[in-house]
Design a protein around this motif. Structure first.
Motif, PDB file in Angstrom:
ATOM      1  N   PRO A 136     -31.158 -33.997  50.275  1.00 16.40           N
ATOM      2  CA  PRO A 136     -31.943 -34.476  51.421  1.00 16.40           C
ATOM      3  C   PRO A 136     -32.103 -35.998  51.426  1.00 16.40           C
ATOM      4  CG  PRO A 136     -33.047 -32.622  50.359  1.00 16.40           C
ATOM      5  CD  PRO A 136     -31.870 -32.982  49.501  1.00 16.40           C
ATOM      6  N   GLU A 137     -32.168 -36.605  50.249  1.00 17.41           N
ATOM      7  CA  GLU A 137     -32.331 -38.064  50.146  1.00 17.41           C
ATOM      8  C   GLU A 137     -31.134 -38.828  50.701  1.00 17.41           C
ATOM      9  OE1 GLU A 137     -34.659 -36.102  46.828  1.00 17.41           O
ATOM     10  OE2 GLU A 137     -32.613 -35.914  47.610  1.00 17.41           O
ATOM     11  N   ALA A 138     -29.994 -38.148  50.848  1.00 13.97           N
ATOM     12  CA  ALA A 138     -28.792 -38.808  51.371  1.00 13.97           C
ATOM     13  C   ALA A 138     -28.964 -39.238  52.827  1.00 13.97           C
ATOM     14  CB  ALA A 138     -27.580 -37.895  51.235  1.00 13.97           C
ATOM     15  N   THR A 139     -30.048 -38.832  53.460  1.00 13.06           N
ATOM     16  CA  THR A 139     -30.325 -39.251  54.847  1.00 13.06           C
ATOM     17  C   THR A 139     -31.211 -40.498  54.913  1.00 13.06           C
ATOM     18  OG1 THR A 139     -32.281 -37.844  55.041  1.00 13.06           O
ATOM     19  CG2 THR A 139     -30.150 -36.869  55.673  1.00 13.06           C
ATOM     20  N   GLN A 140     -31.673 -40.996  53.789  1.00 11.98           N
ATOM     21  CA  GLN A 140     -32.630 -42.111  53.801  1.00 11.98           C
ATOM     22  C   GLN A 140     -32.075 -43.395  54.399  1.00 11.98           C
ATOM     23  OE1 GLN A 140     -33.744 -42.170  49.651  1.00 11.98           O
ATOM     24  NE2 GLN A 140     -35.439 -40.746  49.985  1.00 11.98           N
ATOM     25  N   PHE A 141     -30.766 -43.600  54.347  1.00  8.99           N
ATOM     26  CA  PHE A 141     -30.155 -44.783  54.970  1.00  8.99           C
ATOM     27  C   PHE A 141     -29.596 -44.481  56.361  1.00  8.99           C
ATOM     28  CE2 PHE A 141     -29.897 -47.338  50.973  1.00  8.99           C
ATOM     29  CZ  PHE A 141     -30.233 -48.571  51.500  1.00  8.99           C
ATOM     30  N   ASP A 142     -29.873 -43.311  56.916  1.00  3.73           N
ATOM     31  CA  ASP A 142     -29.323 -42.964  58.233  1.00  3.73           C
ATOM     32  C   ASP A 142     -29.773 -43.922  59.329  1.00  3.73           C
ATOM     33  OD1 ASP A 142     -27.953 -40.899  57.109  1.00  3.73           O
ATOM     34  OD2 ASP A 142     -28.984 -39.303  58.219  1.00  3.73           O
ATOM     35  N   TYR A 143     -30.938 -44.539  59.185  1.00  2.00           N
ATOM     36  CA  TYR A 143     -31.398 -45.506  60.198  1.00  2.00           C
ATOM     37  C   TYR A 143     -30.408 -46.662  60.347  1.00  2.00           C
ATOM     38  CZ  TYR A 143     -32.799 -48.445  56.283  1.00  2.00           C
ATOM     39  OH  TYR A 143     -32.793 -49.205  55.143  1.00  2.00           O
ATOM     40  N   LEU A 144     -29.642 -46.950  59.304  1.00  2.93           N
ATOM     41  CA  LEU A 144     -28.713 -48.076  59.309  1.00  2.93           C
ATOM     42  C   LEU A 144     -27.400 -47.751  60.026  1.00  2.93           C
ATOM     43  CD1 LEU A 144     -28.238 -50.976  58.273  1.00  2.93           C
ATOM     44  CD2 LEU A 144     -27.392 -49.971  56.136  1.00  2.93           C
ATOM     45  N   VAL A 145     -27.097 -46.476  60.195  1.00  2.69           N
ATOM     46  CA  VAL A 145     -25.819 -46.067  60.788  1.00  2.69           C
ATOM     47  C   VAL A 145     -25.756 -46.519  62.249  1.00  2.69           C
ATOM     48  CG1 VAL A 145     -24.378 -44.097  61.408  1.00  2.69           C
ATOM     49  CG2 VAL A 145     -25.550 -44.142  59.184  1.00  2.69           C
ATOM     50  N   GLY A 146     -24.688 -47.233  62.582  1.00  2.00           N
ATOM     51  CA  GLY A 146     -24.469 -47.755  63.928  1.00  2.00           C
ATOM     52  C   GLY A 146     -23.994 -49.195  63.849  1.00  2.00           C
ATOM     53  N   ASP A 147     -23.991 -49.860  64.996  1.00  2.00           N
ATOM     54  CA  ASP A 147     -23.580 -51.265  65.083  1.00  2.00           C
ATOM     55  C   ASP A 147     -24.793 -52.114  65.416  1.00  2.00           C
ATOM     56  OD1 ASP A 147     -21.062 -50.306  64.640  1.00  2.00           O
ATOM     57  OD2 ASP A 147     -20.312 -50.710  66.650  1.00  2.00           O
TER      58      ASP A 147
END
Length: 186
Positions: A32-43
């Protein structure tokens, strides 16, 4: 007697196989912790201010991040320009993966202009990502502590402090960035 030994032997042979299969299934699924940087995904685009020995310097740049490694990690490209539309002065990429055993993110940043890799570590705390690393420049070895904060769907702030004396004193806000989303997550 022979059947009983064979049964025990069968249990001894099958149990490790079942345990390996069960643990490998767990390892094939991102934690579940693998989603902690999901906010960074994008341009993204950013504006930044660096505190340098001879004064402040402003910069602009782009930041592109993608989920990677079947959801286990995030990879990005960070590009700093000398002015809007200008030449690239810093170009790097970061590989991020959550380390279950250590309960933190293990990261490696590559600055392509000097072919230098920096090891970085990060933890999610109280709605912020905190990051640390040690590196070198012309002044010597330094430590950096970073906060990603005020994180929303379309923006976040980034603040780095730097220390040249092992963390006794810090140059606060050595680099600050205002980061704004250009495109949605992919």
């Amino acid at each position: 007697m022979k059947t009983r030994i064979s049964g025990q032997l069968l249990v001894l042979l099958v149990t490790p196989t079942l345990l390996i299969a069960q643990s490998s299934d767990t390892l094939r699924t991102p934690p579940p912790e693998a989603t902690q940087f999901d906010y960074l995904v994008g341009d993204w685009t950013f504006t930044g201010v660096w505190k340098l020995p001879n004064g402040e310097r402003q910069g602009v740049g782009t930041w592109k991040a993608r989920k990677a490694l079947d959801g286990f990690g995030v990879v990005d490209e960070w590009r700093v320009l000398d002015r809007p539309g200008g030449s690239t002065v810093i170009l790097g990429t970061t590989y991020r993966i959550y380390n279950r055993a250590k309960s933190h993110w293990d990261m490696r940043f590559l600055n392509v202009f000097n072919a230098k890799w920096d090891e970085q570590y990060a933890e999610w705390r109280d709605g912020e990502m905190h990051l640390w690393w040690t590196s070198e420049d012309q002044r010597g070895t330094f430590q950096v502590r970073v906060r990603y904060y005020d994180i929303s769907e379309n923006s976040f702030r980034w603040r780095a402090d730097r220390s040249y004396d092992g963390g006794v004193t810090w140059i606060e806000n050595w680099l600050t960035m205002e980061v704004t989303r250009v495109t949605n997550r992919q």
